[in-house]
Design an enzyme around this catalytic site. Structure first.
Site, PDB file in Angstrom:
ATOM      1  N   LYS A  54       1.147  -1.033   0.226  1.00  0.00           N
ATOM      2  CA  LYS A  54      -0.312   0.135  -0.148  1.00  0.00           C
ATOM      3  C   LYS A  54       0.975   0.747   0.009  1.00  0.00           C
ATOM      4  O   LYS A  54       0.947   2.074  -0.841  1.00  0.00           O
ATOM      5  CB  LYS A  54      -0.892   0.049   1.288  1.00  0.00           C
ATOM      6  CG  LYS A  54      -2.245  -0.981   1.048  1.00  0.00           C
ATOM      7  CD  LYS A  54      -2.411  -0.787   2.254  1.00  0.00           C
ATOM      8  CE  LYS A  54      -3.353  -2.173   2.722  1.00  0.00           C
ATOM      9  NZ  LYS A  54      -4.237  -2.937   3.537  1.00  0.00           N
ATOM     10  N   GLN A  98      -4.908  -1.291   9.242  1.00  0.00           N
ATOM     11  CA  GLN A  98      -4.911  -2.451   8.390  1.00  0.00           C
ATOM     12  C   GLN A  98      -6.044  -3.608   9.985  1.00  0.00           C
ATOM     13  O   GLN A  98      -5.858  -4.133  11.199  1.00  0.00           O
ATOM     14  CB  GLN A  98      -3.492  -3.459   8.918  1.00  0.00           C
ATOM     15  CG  GLN A  98      -4.049  -4.508   7.973  1.00  0.00           C
ATOM     16  CD  GLN A  98      -4.140  -4.476   6.446  1.00  0.00           C
ATOM     17  OE1 GLN A  98      -4.326  -3.418   5.533  1.00  0.00           O
ATOM     18  NE2 GLN A  98      -4.225  -5.623   5.934  1.00  0.00           N
ATOM     19  N   ASP A 121     -12.024   3.204   3.985  1.00  0.00           N
ATOM     20  CA  ASP A 121     -12.269   1.279   3.166  1.00  0.00           C
ATOM     21  C   ASP A 121     -13.637   1.209   3.655  1.00  0.00           C
ATOM     22  O   ASP A 121     -14.666  -0.367   2.999  1.00  0.00           O
ATOM     23  CB  ASP A 121     -11.749   0.390   4.503  1.00  0.00           C
ATOM     24  CG  ASP A 121     -10.568  -0.061   4.679  1.00  0.00           C
ATOM     25  OD1 ASP A 121      -9.797  -0.743   3.336  1.00  0.00           O
ATOM     26  OD2 ASP A 121      -9.560   0.244   6.471  1.00  0.00           O
TER      27      ASP A 121
HETATM   28  N1  GUN Z   1      -7.451  -6.955   6.149  1.00  0.00           N
HETATM   29  C1  GUN Z   1      -8.141  -7.521   4.636  1.00  0.00           C
HETATM   30  N2  GUN Z   1      -7.969  -6.456   3.616  1.00  0.00           N
HETATM   31  C2  GUN Z   1      -8.178  -5.630   4.410  1.00  0.00           C
HETATM   32  C3  GUN Z   1      -8.959  -4.315   4.268  1.00  0.00           C
HETATM   33  O1  GUN Z   1      -9.508  -4.047   2.415  1.00  0.00           O
HETATM   34  N3  GUN Z   1      -8.782  -3.649   4.736  1.00  0.00           N
HETATM   35  C4  GUN Z   1      -8.153  -3.146   6.405  1.00  0.00           C
HETATM   36  N4  GUN Z   1      -8.611  -2.044   6.810  1.00  0.00           N
HETATM   37  N5  GUN Z   1      -8.144  -4.234   6.402  1.00  0.00           N
HETATM   38  C5  GUN Z   1      -7.725  -5.390   5.766  1.00  0.00           C
END
Ligand code: GUN
Length: 297
Positions: A54, A98, A121
């Protein structure tokens, strides 16, 4: 194999390139880069890989990446205080915490603390509610990426029978809402669904998001259906000690029947971060009161 391959990797690259162009224009207008803050608590190896990717892709798209890595034993008050600081920070447009969080932290409480205007998100109940009632808000990245691939392949989705397998808040439920908003007839299947193969056989669109390796078989698929495989499962490989990635769909049998299918890897996976960057750019424009045409990205 008769199915066309849906190349999510190429689509995601194209999307990231478009975000990059718009991010440069944003910087020229706003006098600052769009910013994404990512919070990682603990040392889950898969999460560390995601967070690193990311960060790299955020910078490559011309945006600012703020990484906050906290130890696994971080207390709730400390994490909530960090989220509050990021909410108040004008250089941060999007906040992503996350998941999964270590067990002693309450995920819902943390998500509820993120400002809905920075919730790129789309996990906050305000954004889930906006999606449910058809108001503009942030939509979770993976299902929005799936929808982009479906529309790219099929154009108008209205009237199609869609089956979403899985009812998670991150993928299944928002995916169903998005398909409903496109006027599909939507079925949400899950672990208690009776005669799942028969339910899936009715679908023009199948989205599999259950986390069970190769569960959906080719003889469940209606000939010509479009199959979107959200699963990323690590299973033992052919060679001793080696592993390989497979989806929730049995690719070998399904690709002989489907009209089009996403591979694993290289299908849905690369879309998630590309959509996250898109959502961050949308947030940045909203936060600065700047216009971003709906069809721009
Ligand atoms: N863990 C797995 N996929 C995601 C996501 O799209 N966003 C977040 N914040 N955590 C994750």
């Amino acid at each position: 194999m008769s199915a066309a391959l849906i190349d999510g990797k190429a689509f995601a690259e194209g999307l990231r390139a478009k975000v990059g162009v718009r991010a440069a224009a944003f910087e020229a207008q706003a006098g600052r880069k769009a910013g994404l803050a990512v919070v990682l608590v603990g040392e889950d190896p898969a999460s560390e890989v995601y967070v690193r990717n990311k960060g790299k892709q955020t910078v490559a798209a011309g945006m600012e990446s703020f990484e906050h890595k906290l130890p696994a034993d971080t207390g709730e008050a400390e994490l909530l205080a960090l989220v509050e600081r990021l909410n108040a920070d004008r250089s941060v447009d999007g906040i992503l915490v996350q998941l999964p969080l270590p067990a002693h932290l309450d995920e819902q409480k943390v998500i509820a603390t993120i400002s809905p205007d920075k919730d790129v998100d789309g996990f906050h109940v305000i954004n889930a509610g906006r999606l449910a009632v058809g108001l503009p808000g942030f939509v979770p990245c993976t299902p929005l990426g799936c929808l982009m691939l479906l529309k790219d392949r099929l154009g108008d989705l209205s009237g199609k029978n869609a089956v979403v397998i899985g009812r998670s808040n991150i993928v299944g439920k928002p995916m169903a809402q998005l398909l409903l908003a496109e006027s599909c007839t939507v079925t949400i299947a899950h672990s208690r669904t009776r005669d799942l193969p028969e339910v899936v056989r009715r679908a023009d669109i199948v989205v599999a998001a259950v986390g069970r390796p190769e569960m959906v078989k080719g003889d469940w698929i209606k000939p010509g259906a479009v199959v979107i495989d959200v699963g990323i499962n690590r299973v033992p490989g052919a060679e001793e000690g080696k592993t390989r990635l497979v989806g929730d769909v049995d690719f070998a049998s399904a690709s002989a029947v489907a009209g089009a299918i996403t591979p694993v890897p290289g299908g849905v996976g690369p879309m998630t971060i590309a959509v996250l960057l898109r959502n961050t750019l949308v947030a940045a424009h909203r936060n600065e009161g700047l216009e971003l045409p709906a069809d721009a990205i």
